[in-house]
Enzyme design. Structure first.
Site, PDB file in Angstrom:
ATOM      1  N   HIS A  60      23.376  -4.026  66.633  1.00  0.00           N
ATOM      2  CA  HIS A  60      22.746  -5.052  65.799  1.00  0.00           C
ATOM      3  C   HIS A  60      23.379  -5.166  64.413  1.00  0.00           C
ATOM      4  CE1 HIS A  60      21.025  -1.490  64.068  1.00  0.00           C
ATOM      5  NE2 HIS A  60      20.469  -2.201  63.111  1.00  0.00           N
ATOM      6  N   CYS A 199      18.579   2.885  61.678  1.00  0.00           N
ATOM      7  CA  CYS A 199      19.402   1.711  61.906  1.00  0.00           C
ATOM      8  C   CYS A 199      20.523   1.728  60.883  1.00  0.00           C
ATOM      9  CB  CYS A 199      18.571   0.429  61.819  1.00  0.00           C
ATOM     10  SG  CYS A 199      17.842   0.135  60.205  1.00  0.00           S
TER      11      CYS A 199
END
Length: 664
Positions: A60, A199
């Site tokens: 992502h 992340c």
């Protein structure tokens, strides 16, 4: 004269000011200055010319570094790290050189929307304070690769070296140990942490009690940008050094954190109030687990299905003898994925549910163990229509065949996810390494063999008896019912009791009308994915739909069901309607089937050994009708690319050219 640089649009859409993106951390420029894009297309391109410094494991986020010293981050969507890479394909890797506008991957914006997440794409310079004097970005519609922002670099940057401008901490320095210690303390200590992931900018905790976390204390720590709470996570915003901080946090938390199973565990959600909302919630959760468990192996299933289809075709035309060693070897290549499906599903389901993947995979190995399979082939004393073919410490039980099955392993993974925390709490750490796996394998395997398997078999037997009774009353009506609902049975493994009925029919009469109806349901599944193949513009989905169509034509429908039809919900409904039409016509035309292999690849099974008759033509009429109805309904109502998203999947079981019927 000040030196300038340009940032290009990484995706087609509407460019917006960075302060307008849906993520407050990016909107407040805590990560750096840049711009946002609300995407309208799926293609992702490089925003700069330079080298690839980072590709997130969940795909992502991608980091770049330019010759000017800018460290540029492209973040695809918000909170999409939780989707574990499903919406993205990335064609570059760390160390690659790229040029602005170069295609680097795709982003499934519909899947992200369906998951309830924002699709905003952020492009920011993470070392803004060091290298940027001014950044001006235009707004409005932009095309991927189009110039969006002009960056005026600081004077000192012209001669600065990569070493001087880099803000990325070096690993192994231990410089984040103290920060990690304080973060762990202020979130409530290790005992308050269920699991932790990260992340591209944040360390994300799943806390047992969010109220124990001291927000203000964490925000004021040197090295922490902010604190956010979303998606059941307690998020500590770090910025570019997040990987180093995460490693230090895991070190502080100790063994059991940071491994694959912990990282994959999803946050626990509470069921809504009300009977029907609860039913919908639990059904949605179950289908979500099924699809997440199957998604990693869909491509393998499709490939194996196509290989088995070609092998079936080769044996039908006598190119290969079913008794030859060549057949045996090729059949093993195609059949292994399905035969050992309990092991594969055990591993992936454990990852989804947060259990130990290796242990649950071993439990899958117990169910697929040769002696267990051999035992399942025996009958034993019949009780309520189910053969008691084994005893366990004197308890009579029915051992079913678990090859080709997934639902028992979903149940096993869930039981393991509940049992493991209890064992960790009550078993001494000094012996837990041996005792915990021992108890888990024994207890969960026994529960599946003694409870789950027999319950499924009992329900299956009742359904099978009902199907036979309906067929005797009216072949056409039974074809409508079986054709419409058979694949629903497949999802939960309830169709297995039909297999001995089909086998018995073929053994005693040489043919099976029920298996012919089942074949039509397989064709209907292929019609739905074929419609998706022609309708979608997403290349990743198109590839999956194409392979799934070929596999379904070959009699293997798992890829179609799990990869697309259940995932997009309405596609499964439209495929089931097509199956109902195909089944109705099969029964109405009294189509018979003289073999096990179904779908289009099994057309030879509909040739009467005494000579070509109406069954062969009836097969084509029913199959093409099922295909057409499923295709048209899916095209018109089942699949809308602008609304489709991440949902669910299904199940099946077939052994083409083998002892099992066209079951699927």
């Amino acid at each position: 004269m000040a030196k300038t640089a340009t940032l290009y649009a990484p995706i087609t859409g509407k460019a917006i000011d960075i302060t307008e993106v849906a993520d407050p951390t990016f909107a407040k420029k805590m990560i750096g200055d840049g711009f946002g894009i609300q995407p309208t297309d799926t293609k992702v391109v490089a925003p700069v010319t330079g080298s690839v410094e980072l590709v997130a494991g969940t795909k992502h986020a991608i980091g770049f570094r330019t010759d000017d010293g800018m460290e540029v981050l492209v973040h695809l969507g918000i909170d999409t790290v939780e989707m574990n890479g499903a919406p993205f394909t990335i064609s570059i890797k760390e160390g690659d050189a790229v040029t602005e506008g170069q295609p680097i991957g795709t982003m499934d914006i519909d899947m992200i929307k369906k998951a309830g997440k924002s699709t905003d794409v952020m492009t920011v310079i993470t070392n803004t304070k060091d290298v940027v004097d001014k950044l001006e970005a235009k707004q409005g519609d932009v095309t991927a690769g189009e110039a969006v922002a002009t960056v005026t670099l600081k004077d000192a940057m012209a001669a600065a070296t990569d070493e001087k401008v880099s803000t990325k901490p070096k690993k192994g320095e231990g410089k984040y140990d103290e920060l990690a210690k304080q973060i762990v303390k202020d979130v409530g200590g290790p005992e308050n942490v269920s699991s932790v992931i990260h992340c591209i900018t944040r360390v994300r905790f799943y806390l047992k009690d969010d109220n124990k976390a001291n927000d203000d204390a964490i925000k004021n720590l040197d090295g922490v940008i902010d604190v956010a709470k979303a998606g059941g996570q307690y998020q500590v915003v770090i910025g570019p050094g997040v990987a180093d901080v995460y490693d230090a946090v895991v070190k502080q938390l100790g063994p059991g954190f940071g491994d694959q199973s912990q990282q994959a565990a999803a946050p626990k959600r509470k069921a809504p109030k009300g009977f029907f909302p609860k039913i919908g919630f639990y059904l949605s959760s179950l289908i979500g687990v099924i699809t997440a468990s199957m998604m990693p192996i869909i491509g393998l299933l499709a490939a194996a299905g196509i290989l088995k289809g070609f092998l079936s075709l080769a044996t039908s035309f006598k190119w290969i003898s079913a008794t030859s060693t060549t057949y045996t070897i090729i059949n093993a290549m195609g059949d292994a994925t399905f035969y050992f499906l309990p092991i594969l599903v055990g591993f992936t389901a454990a990852k989804r549910l947060g259990a130990n993947q290796i242990i649950v995979a071993v439990i899958g190995g117990v169910l697929a163990y040769p002696t267990i399979i051999k035992l399942s082939a025996t009958t034993g004393n019949i009780v309520f229509g189910v053969g008691m073919n084994a005893t366990f410490f004197g308890i009579p039980l029915h051992v079913a065949s678990y090859t080709y099955s997934i639902f028992p392993m979903i149940a096993a993974a869930w039981m393991a996810s509940v049992l493991e925390p209890w064992l960790k709490k009550h078993i001494s750490a000094s012996v837990s390494m041996i005792v915990n796996p021992l108890l888990e394998v024994f207890l969960v395997s026994a529960a599946v063999l003694i409870i789950v398997g027999p319950v499924i078999s009992l329900i299956s037997a009742g359904i099978a008896d009902g199907l036979v009774a309906v067929y005797k009353a009216s072949p056409a009506i039974s074809g409508l019912i079986i054709g419409g609902f058979y694949q629903c049975l497949v999802i939960f493994g309830l169709h297995w009791a039909v297999i001995p009925i089909v086998a018995s029919q073929i053994a005693t009469t040489g043919h099976s009308m029920i298996n012919a109806i089942i074949s039509a349901t397989m064709v209907a599944q292929s019609g739905a994915v074929l419609a998706v193949f022609f309708k979608t513009h997403d290349q990743k989905l198109k590839q999956l739909a194409g392979a799934s169509t070929l596999s379904a034509f070959s009699g293997i429908t798992e890829p179609a069901m799990y990869g697309i039809n259940l995932k997009y919900g309405k596609c499964f409904v439209t495929a089931s309607i097509g199956g109902a039409v195909g089944g109705f016509l099969t029964g109405l035309l009294h189509v018979n089937m003289w073999g096990f292999a179904g779908s289009f690849i099994g057309f030879a099974s509909f040739i009467n050994p005494k000579g070509l008759d109406s069954s062969f033509w009836g097969f084509w009429i029913a199959s093409l009708s099922a295909l057409a109805v499923s295709f048209v309904l899916t095209w018109m109502f089942g699949f809308n690319e602008s609304k489709a998203g991440n949902s669910h999947k299904g199940v099946k079981k077939v052994r083409l050219g083998s002892r099992e019927p066209a079951i699927k």
